[in-house]
Design an enzyme around this catalytic site. Structure first.
Site, PDB file in Angstrom:
ATOM      1  N   HIS A 260      11.009  75.770  59.975  1.00 43.28           N
ATOM      2  CA  HIS A 260      11.684  75.211  61.148  1.00 43.28           C
ATOM      3  C   HIS A 260      12.309  73.844  60.878  1.00 43.28           C
ATOM      4  O   HIS A 260      13.505  73.632  61.104  1.00 43.28           O
ATOM      5  CB  HIS A 260      10.706  75.090  62.317  1.00 43.28           C
TER       6      HIS A 260
ATOM      7  N   GLU B  99       4.365  70.082  70.363  1.00 47.79           N
ATOM      8  CA  GLU B  99       3.785  71.149  71.177  1.00 47.79           C
ATOM      9  C   GLU B  99       2.606  70.584  71.968  1.00 47.79           C
ATOM     10  O   GLU B  99       1.827  69.794  71.435  1.00 47.79           O
ATOM     11  CB  GLU B  99       3.302  72.300  70.303  1.00 47.79           C
TER      12      GLU B  99
END
Length: 514
Positions: free
Chosen positions: A255, A231
């Site tokens: 995730h 990210e």
């Protein structure tokens, strides 16, 4: 080649009432209502589908609809059709309620009975908890006490639980036990929006529907697997949550381990929710837990300091972010090496990494195959000591698709090899439609398909793998935070993690191109 336009369309989900707890929350306005709009636009919601928002905000149905008019315009922009939104808007209702008061749930039961009677729809209910996690168990218990969890006479009741699902193994088990006091496991849908991505679902299709792939999907041909969730953003406005969670809790048990389980699972005997989740559970139970001493060498944590984004924009370090303690030891980066004790994956390391303020924003799974023998081509390599390995790249975001790096002859009278890339992009082939990543998940909840949702045993297996790392990191606070600059690729310790095995992290080439 098949025509994408000729693909059979899914049938609309059956009618019912979707109840959103946390109707004024960020998730609801950013993701859930845009997803519902796209489903309605595409004909995947029954015209009688109805929604009831519940929150503590003092409001009513008319005011809530007006609030949604503003948020939908903000988050959908030009993708919003006034006529299509008006049709869905008229089926939205609001109830002011306190998630911790029994009286609010008695009022909810009465309101639902009124809606189903007036709208002439079945009393089938989907309860979506878009709330802070401290309310999950409380809401579930009160739904049960109000008689809203009971299924009878063919009517269904389903409960959607957002992450984080617990903060460690003990709390996850406790939450599961609480939910099971009111709901059967078959009624609970633990949501992970990563599993709504088309490419994640396509991993199984790609593996198991292509005879050139599955025969080589094992330790005889695959050298290692890298799973990356990078990210570019920092902690943003989530410091209150993130300071207590950190990257490990926030990303790995859900995730990253979800992606690992899909890549590594054995073929199921049917495209069926229980069969697929059985195989995912088997994978996670086959992952070798890290011993305390192994945590020191096979798990890396990092925290970003001041730096620059790829475009040169200066950004502060994590400890300078609003709401973050100036001496915070919360990790914003995690890298791990995991091994799966199975015949398919013997001696194949799975490297996982995730971080904030990274050089690029992308999520991908890179499957690196073993090197071909060098002898025949030792004089044909272009600036390389070894034949480059083939790499399969499963891209999940931002550009969903599949790439393959392989070797080809350079156009030249001399026999020379160089690595090239073959690329498939979903948008190029099937077209690009606006999406939030929640459309498939909400649709499946309404249809009662649990395939993309996590079962209690899968949740607990994930936390079991993370628990040894949490224990060691609690006992040994980091001494070198911050240890990577914002806009970088992570701490040097992560590089050493893979270099110790004679490997290196893949730098995302497609993120630079697109």
């Amino acid at each position: 080649m098949s025509d994408p336009a000729a693909t059979p369309r899914a049938e609309p989900a059956p009618p019912g009432v979707m109840v959103i707890f946390g109707a004024h929350g960020d998730l609801t306005k950013r993701k859930l209502f845009p997803a519902l709009y796209y489903l309605a636009r595409d004909g995947l919601l029954d015209p009688r589908f109805t929604l009831l928002g519940v929150d503590h905000v003092d409001s009513d149905t008319d005011a809530y609809r007006a609030y949604l008019d503003e948020t939908m315009a903000e988050f959908l922009g030009d993708a919003l059709s006034a006529d299509r939104w008006a049709a869905l808007r008229e089926r939205v209702h609001y109830l002011r309620g306190d998630f911790l008061q029994d009286e609010s749930f008695r009022e909810l039961a009465q309101r639902l009975a009124e809606i189903t009677d007036v709208e002439e729809i079945p009393d089938d209910y989907l309860f979506y908890m878009a709330t802070p996690p401290r309310f999950f168990g409380e809401i579930a218990l009160r739904l049960g006490q109000a008689g809203l969890a009971r299924e009878a006479d063919g009517r269904w009741r389903r409960l959607v639980v957002e992450k984080p699902f617990g903060s460690d193994l003990q709390s996850a088990r406790a939450l599961n036990a609480t939910l099971h006091e009111a709901f059967d496991e078959s009624q609970i849908y633990r949501i992970d929006h990563y599993l709504g991505k088309e490419t994640v679902q396509n991993i199984l299709m790609y593996r198991l529907a292509n005879s050139t792939v599955e025969p080589i999907w094992n330790h005889r041909y695959i050298d290692h697997v890298q799973i990356t969730v990078a990210e570019t953003v920092g902690v943003e406005n989530r410091a209150g949550y993130y300071e207590h969670a950190g990257a490990l809790r926030d990303m790995v048990p859900n995730h990253l381990l979800a992606l690992l389980s899909i890549v590594a699972m054995e073929p199921a005997n049917a495209l069926d929710g229980e069969a697929i989740r059985d195989e995912q559970a088997k994978v996670l139970n086959s992952v070798r837990p890290l011993e305390p001493e192994e945590v020191l060498t096979q798990a890396v944590r990092g925290q970003y300091g001041p730096g620059h984004l790829a475009d040169g924009t200066p950004v502060p370090g994590y400890r300078e972010e609003p709401g973050v303690a100036p001496d915070s030891n919360t990790e914003t980066y995690v890298a791990m090496k995991l091994m799966i004790d199975s015949w398919r994956w013997a001696c194949v390391p799975f490297y996982l990494r995730t971080g904030k303020r990274m050089r690029g924003r992308y999520t991908e799974i890179a499957v690196q195959f073993k090197h071909a023998p060098n002898m025949m081509f030792k004089d044909s390599l272009v600036r390389r000591a070894n034949i480059p390995p083939n790499v399969l790249i499963l891209r999940i975001q931002p550009d969903e698709g599949i790439g393959m790096c392989f070797n080809a002859k350079v156009p030249n009278p001399m026999p020379q090899l160089s690595q090239v890339e073959m690329d498939f992009n979903y948008a190029d082939y099937f077209g690009q439609a606006p999406t939030t990543g929640y459309e498939t998940l909400i649709y499946d909840c309404l249809c009662g398909d649990p395939t993309l949702f996590k079962r209690a045993d899968v949740i607990e297996a994930g936390w079991s793998l993370v628990e040894p790392v949490l224990d060691v990191w609690r006992a040994l606070p980091p001494r070198n935070f911050p240890n990577y600059p914002a806009g970088g690729w992570g701490p040097q310790e992560a590089e050493r993690l893979v270099h110790a095995d004679g490997r290196g992290w893949r730098k995302c080439a497609h993120a630079k191109k697109r």
